[in-house]
Design a protein around this motif. Structure first.
Motif, PDB file in Angstrom:
ATOM      1  N   PRO A 188      38.207  40.512  52.666  1.00 11.09           N
ATOM      2  CA  PRO A 188      37.799  39.563  51.621  1.00 11.09           C
ATOM      3  C   PRO A 188      37.165  40.264  50.418  1.00 11.09           C
ATOM      4  N   THR A 189      37.392  39.693  49.257  1.00 13.89           N
ATOM      5  CA  THR A 189      36.771  40.164  48.013  1.00 13.89           C
ATOM      6  C   THR A 189      36.217  38.938  47.298  1.00 13.89           C
ATOM      7  N   SER A 190      35.449  39.151  46.252  1.00 16.38           N
ATOM      8  CA  SER A 190      34.889  37.981  45.569  1.00 16.38           C
ATOM      9  C   SER A 190      35.963  37.084  44.957  1.00 16.38           C
ATOM     10  N   PRO A 191      37.060  37.616  44.375  1.00 15.22           N
ATOM     11  CA  PRO A 191      38.071  36.680  43.894  1.00 15.22           C
ATOM     12  C   PRO A 191      38.919  36.081  45.021  1.00 15.22           C
ATOM     13  N   SER A 192      38.889  36.699  46.203  1.00 14.27           N
ATOM     14  CA  SER A 192      39.696  36.218  47.326  1.00 14.27           C
ATOM     15  C   SER A 192      38.842  36.249  48.598  1.00 14.27           C
ATOM     16  N   PRO A 193      37.888  35.311  48.728  1.00 15.95           N
ATOM     17  CA  PRO A 193      36.910  35.361  49.823  1.00 15.95           C
ATOM     18  C   PRO A 193      37.497  35.140  51.218  1.00 15.95           C
ATOM     19  N   ARG A 194      38.704  34.643  51.299  1.00 18.20           N
ATOM     20  CA  ARG A 194      39.343  34.452  52.615  1.00 18.20           C
ATOM     21  C   ARG A 194      40.245  35.620  52.982  1.00 18.20           C
ATOM     22  N   GLY A 195      40.214  36.676  52.173  1.00 19.13           N
ATOM     23  CA  GLY A 195      41.077  37.813  52.417  1.00 19.13           C
ATOM     24  C   GLY A 195      42.495  37.512  51.990  1.00 19.13           C
ATOM     25  N   HIS A 196      43.412  38.360  52.430  1.00 18.77           N
ATOM     26  CA  HIS A 196      44.804  38.201  52.025  1.00 18.77           C
ATOM     27  C   HIS A 196      45.684  38.970  52.994  1.00 18.77           C
ATOM     28  N   HIS A 220      50.410  33.504  46.904  1.00 14.01           N
ATOM     29  CA  HIS A 220      49.079  33.018  46.512  1.00 14.01           C
ATOM     30  C   HIS A 220      48.040  34.116  46.474  1.00 14.01           C
ATOM     31  N   TYR A 221      48.397  35.278  45.992  1.00  6.60           N
ATOM     32  CA  TYR A 221      47.425  36.367  45.923  1.00  6.60           C
ATOM     33  C   TYR A 221      46.374  36.030  44.887  1.00  6.60           C
TER      34      TYR A 221
END
Length: 181
Positions: free
Chosen positions: A91-99, A127-128
């Motif tokens: 997870p990152t701040s723009p993608s908190p659910r991971g990818h 949906h990245y």
């Protein structure tokens, strides 16, 4: 497919990665039964794959627990890119659910000039939500509300492990080719 099985719901990265895995290997993560629900109801419950950031841990648990729903299918979780693996991003701040993304192509490039030996990896993803900080080539495969990309990037071979990629926050889930699907 650009939508889930009901034809109405747009897909996302986890649905797409599971569908790509099924298409390539016959391993149907969408249809796995949840062992935790056994005997609790007449209706079999599907195994919850969860958000992208949960895939790495569930795959690692499957390697250590033969009764885990994913145990018959997971071969390894590591930093070695291979075609047919699922690339899992923390997870990152723009993608908190991971990818997660499906690994479509992998090439090991030799050192040349000032460039170190490196991996060239092509993934397909949906949906990245994070930054596109590694991409060299992007092909937009989107249709309507479904956002799908093919991208290719290069990252150095890890100097401590010559079979691994030097990229923090990313692992690859490898699947058993001979799994009983």
């Amino acid at each position: 497919p650009m939508t889930r099985g009901d034809g109405k719901t747009d897909s996302n990265c986890t649905w797409f990665a599971a569908t790509a895995l099924y298409t390539a290997t016959g391993i149907n993560l969408h249809a796995l039964e949840d062992p935790a629900s056994a005997g609790k109801s007449e209706k079999k419950q599907r195994y919850p794959l969860g958000d992208a950031h949960e895939w790495r841990g569930k795959a690692r648990n499957a390697l250590n627990d033969p009764s885990h729903a994913l145990a018959p299918f997971v071969d390894a979780v590591n930093k070695t890119p291979k075609v047919g693996a699922v690339m899992v991003y923390q997870p990152t701040s723009p993608s908190p659910r991971g990818h997660v993304a499906w690994v479509e192509a992998v090439e090991r490039l030799p050192a040349e000039g000032k460039l170190a030996e490196r991996w060239k990896i092509t993934v397909i993803e949906e949906h990245y939500g994070g930054e596109n900080k590694w991409a060299h080539v992007i092909e937009d495969l989107s249709q309507g509300n479904v956002k799908r990309w093919r991208r290719t990037f290069e990252k150095n071979v890890d100097q401590k492990d010559p079979d691994a990629i030097d990229l923090d926050g990313v692992d690859f889930i490898h699947w058993k080719a001979d799994a009983d699907n």
